[in-house]
Design an enzyme around this catalytic site. Structure first.
Site, PDB file in Angstrom:
ATOM      1  CG  ASP A 160      -1.150   2.133   7.018  1.00  0.00           C
ATOM      2  OD1 ASP A 160      -1.710   2.025   5.907  1.00  0.00           O
ATOM      3  OD2 ASP A 160      -0.963   3.208   7.598  1.00  0.00           O
ATOM      4  CG  ASP A 172      -4.196  -1.628   3.332  1.00  0.00           C
ATOM      5  OD1 ASP A 172      -4.504  -1.475   2.144  1.00  0.00           O
ATOM      6  OD2 ASP A 172      -3.561  -0.788   3.999  1.00  0.00           O
ATOM      7  CG  ASP A 186      -1.799   1.168   1.335  1.00  0.00           C
ATOM      8  OD1 ASP A 186      -2.387   1.526   0.309  1.00  0.00           O
ATOM      9  OD2 ASP A 186      -1.917   1.752   2.427  1.00  0.00           O
TER      10      ASP A 186
END
Length: 828
Positions: free
Chosen positions: A716, A720, A521
């Site tokens: 995080d 996700d 990410d």
């Protein structure tokens, strides 16, 4: 999906309901039956309307409390329905329900339980109703237990609610572990004491010592080990030999042999007696096997107990109540499970949005990081879609509920996390695959040894046959098998923690060692996750100090994260902040006001056009900043301030190291493509997927899996969580959302991406260590089995004593422990 037995429900729709004369329907308002108004029957005039009844009983109930029978609430949409003229009526489990339209009635008939009673908002499945095996998903049971194929404890298929308490199996196994350990320790002292200078046997005498061993071992074998024998029995009747088959045979053989030796020592030949004339017993071998296996089982169950934490963290994002606006304009806080589709809800500043819906009135900024992972809030106005679980920042608006219950985005994320967690297979599968062939082979060897000695052995041949068969079963029992994985994992976990890498379970290490693709990410993983002031560009005649001071003074009145970044950056640079009046936030454009008597405006190009401010001279500079992944804002007095989410200092080095290790790196982010590509370019990441939602990230992983890739995901945010759970291994930044940490198999405490490099090194070393342990758990047994069977007897004239067999078995445990401890010195 809820199921319904239609024999308990009767759908009633009079012929008039399907014609243009639907308004001709007359219904008893008490029982719901259709009534012929021309027939002679009880009638009541109330509120200017005539009510007809099927009989005196309904008439009397209505007269006593007419307000109770005037209207009913449609259980699907929540609308008020006139009971006496409703054309849509269903009876379910002896209770009548009224509907505003055929659409609502059809929905109810299909899934009545969905609209009755307590309807949990974010629980797509009822927890605890069914259990399945992680390794064999085709096994589904209605209650906890063990898998008949591999013996693993079954896991609940639903999402935990957080109030179901600890696992009953964990509680039971923990109790059995403690009792086994308490009884095994003195048993070992009595048995092994002489080897370490504690001659307990000499003090109390051999006969008493043997009876004490029997007394201590019997509860361990006949009570504590009952679940193991049950699993071993199931493995036999289901023709699926596994670790429990060997454990049952080994424990049973050691205890059974020792029991016979204690009760009937006279039947054993002289060669199997010690100098005192006693027959050696091996109660400690049986007890140690049980205690060690329980240790491994408790560690495994505790790891699985934590898997529901990710789902509970997700469920906590949904508010417990919603503020519903009634048809008369009144407002009332109601439990979240009472929110119905089409309800109007008020969302105040700081509130979590209760369900998915559309804004019908008002405007605000909404923190959608739960979905997008991006720190910047999104401006919402009339007609904008909002998502349940996201947070309203600084405005008030009214929304119309669209998707409720299991249909919300939050519930779908819960569904994905729950399914992904259940799909994982534990590393113990390797041991079971070996056991599948090893167990039958050992049993055949034991039977062959027994038959050979019984037929051609010297006198007393039957005793030799029994001893050889027992020795084979004892030496083959993989007592170290239950310790091989937990010991390595415990040691690796401690070593990883020292390096800032938290390991959740064994399968995370096993899978990460084999990963070839890493998805990362952007926000909070590659970047800091907090916008910061990065650039200040001034036009001719304007100083940097003046521009920054005025811009920051103006932004003091805004709660937007970009404003906070400008104010914080100004303070760090020592700028003077002045008083601001007539502050005005213009949605989607910027802010304006009076700063120390000067009219100042800060915003995008559209705002500058509205104010007739010429920014063409600065346009190229602004575009250049945007290509670098920064947000550029014009200041009307002549200049630009730029804000960006800075890349972590260690990110580039870590990405380079990961690429050199052979990993394919893909960046998947909810941010826009221009910013995403700018960040990727700086870090040398070739593959970028921008503007992706949680389901898109999971779909990307599924696509990569279909192509044969082994995928790890690092992130995080709450967004996700499904991808972290779906990947072979999820890697969470410890600085991120709790649900991301709970969904991941590996957590980097400091959010340092170099931790992924350390984690990979640790994973590969640990899996090598576990395989070595499994090798040690079997090698002594494999080498010892033919010796125990008597292959050396023709050469040396000796038969392996069960004592030697037990010692070889114990040596494998010592080897496993010693090998696992080597991980403490691993360089990361």
């Amino acid at each position: 999906m809820a199921t319904h037995d239609h024999k308990h429900s009767t759908r009633e729709s009079s012929p008039a309901a399907n014609t243009q004369a639907a308004d001709a329907v007359v219904r008893d308002p008490v029982c719901g039956m259709t009534v012929d108004p021309k027939a002679a029957g009880p009638v009541v005039e109330h509120g200017g309307q005539t009510y007809h009844f099927c009989g005196a009983s309904c008439h009397d109930k209505f007269v006593k409390a007419p307000q109770d029978y005037l209207t009913a609430i449609d259980p699907v949409c929540g609308m008020s329905v006139d009971r006496a003229t409703s054309t849509h009526f269903t009876r379910h489990e002896s209770k009548g329900f009224y509907f505003c339209s055929d659409v609502c009635q059809v929905k109810f008939d299909a899934e009545p339980t969905k609209y009755l009673g307590d309807r949990p908002v974010a629980e797509p499945m009822k927890p605890g109703t069914q259990y399945t095996c992680p390794m064999h998903p085709q096994i589904i049971r209605d209650k906890p237990g063990s898998c008949p194929i591999c013996g693993m404890a079954l896991e609940p298929m639903g999402a935990p609610t957080g109030d179901e308490g600890p696992s009953p199996e964990l509680v039971d196994f923990t109790r059995r572990l403690w009792i086994s350990a308490i009884l095994t320790v003195p048993l070992l002292i009595i048995t092994m004491g002489p080897m370490i200078g504690l001659p307990f046997r000499e003090w109390i005498g051999e006969p008493l010592a043997t009876w004490l061993e029997l007394a201590l071992a019997t509860p361990v074998v006949l009570w504590a080990a009952t679940p193991f024998f049950h699993r071993g029995y199931e493995s036999v009747i289901n023709r699926s030999p596994n670790m429990w088959t060997l454990v049952s045979l080994g424990v049973g053989a050691a205890y059974g042999y020792s029991l016979v030796a204690t009760l009937f020592p006279g039947i054993f030949p002289h060669t199997f007696r010690d100098h005192g004339g006693s027959v050696p017993v091996y109660f400690e071998a049986a007890a140690v096997i049980v205690a060690l296996i329980f240790l491994g089982q408790v560690l495994e169950l505790r790891a699985r107990e934590r898997t529901g934490s990710a789902i509970r963290a997700l469920l906590d994002l949904a508010p417990k109540t919603a503020r519903r606006i009634g048809k008369d304009g009144s407002e009332q806080d109601i439990p979240l499970d009472q929110v119905l589709a089409e309800d109007l809800l008020r969302v105040r500043p700081g509130d979590s949005i209760p369900v998915d819906g559309i804004v019908t009135e008002g405007r605000s900024s909404v923190d959608e990081s739960m979905i997008t992972g991006e720190p910047l809030p999104v401006e919402v106005t009339e007609g904008a879609k909002v998502t349940g679980g996201t947070v309203n920042r600084n405005g008030t608006f009214i929304m119309r509920a669209e998707r409720i219950g299991a249909d919300t985005m939050l519930s779908k994320i819960v569904e994905m996390v729950a399914k992904a967690q259940r799909s994982r297979a534990p590393i113990q599968g390797l041991a079971d695959r070996v056991s599948f062939y090893f167990v039958p082979a050992v049993v055949l060897v034991a039977l062959a040894a027994f038959a050979t000695w019984a037929i051609i052995g010297p006198d007393p041949s039957m005793i030799y046959a029994i001893v050889s068969a027992v020795s084979v079963l004892i030496i083959a029992c993989p007592c170290a098998l239950g310790l091989a994985t937990p010991m390595s994992i415990m040691t690796a976990t401690g070593r990883g923690a020292q390096a800032g890498v938290l390991i959740k379970d064994a399968q995370a290490l096993e899978r990460f060692a084999k990963v070839d693709t890493l998805i990362v990410d952007k926000t909070g993983t590659l970047t800091e996750g907090r916008p910061k002031l990065t650039d200040i560009l001034t036009a001719e005649g304007t100083t940097e100090a003046d521009l920054l001071g005025l811009a920051a003074s103006l932004e003091q009145g805004s709660e937007h994260p970009l404003a906070e970044a400008i104010v914080e950056g100004a303070k760090e640079r020592g700028a003077t902040l002045l008083a601001t009046t007539e502050f005005q936030a213009i949605t989607g454009k910027g802010v304006a006001g009076l700063v120390d008597g000067r009219r100042i405006a800060l915003g995008n190009q559209a705002m500058m056009v509205d104010l007739e401010v010429d920014v063409r001279i600065l346009a190229k500079q602004a575009d250049a900043l945007r290509t670098e992944g920064k947000t550029a804002m014009y200041v009307a007095i002549g200049g630009i301030v730029a804000v960006a989410d800075p890349i972590k200092a260690t990110t580039k080095e870590a990405i380079l190291a990961l690429r050199e290790s052979g990993l394919r790196i893909i960046m998947a982010t909810g941010d826009n493509e221009l910013t995403a590509k700018a960040v990727a370019s700086k870090l040398g990441i070739d593959e970028v997927r921008a503007g992706v939602l949680p389901e898109d990230k999971k779909a990307l992983i599924d696509q990569l899996h279909a192509g044969g890739a082994k995928v790890a995901m690092a992130g995080d945010g709450v967004n996700d969580a499904p991808a972290l759970a779906a990947a072979e291994v999820g890697i969470a930044m410890g600085t991120g959302a709790d649900v991301a940490v709970e969904s991941a198999g590996i957590t980097l405490v400091k959010g340092d991406l170099n931790g992924i490099v350390r984690a990979r090194t640790l994973a590969q070393a640990t899996i090598r260590n576990i395989k070595q342990n499994l090798f040690f758990a079997f090698i002594y047994n494999v080498l010892g089995v033919p010796i125990a069977a008597g292959v050396l007897y023709p050469v040396f004239g000796t038969l392996l004593s069960p004592m030697i067999a037990a010692a070889a078995m114990s040596l494998s445990s010592v080897s496993v422990i010693g090998n696992a401890l080597r991980l403490r010195g691993l360089k990361l």
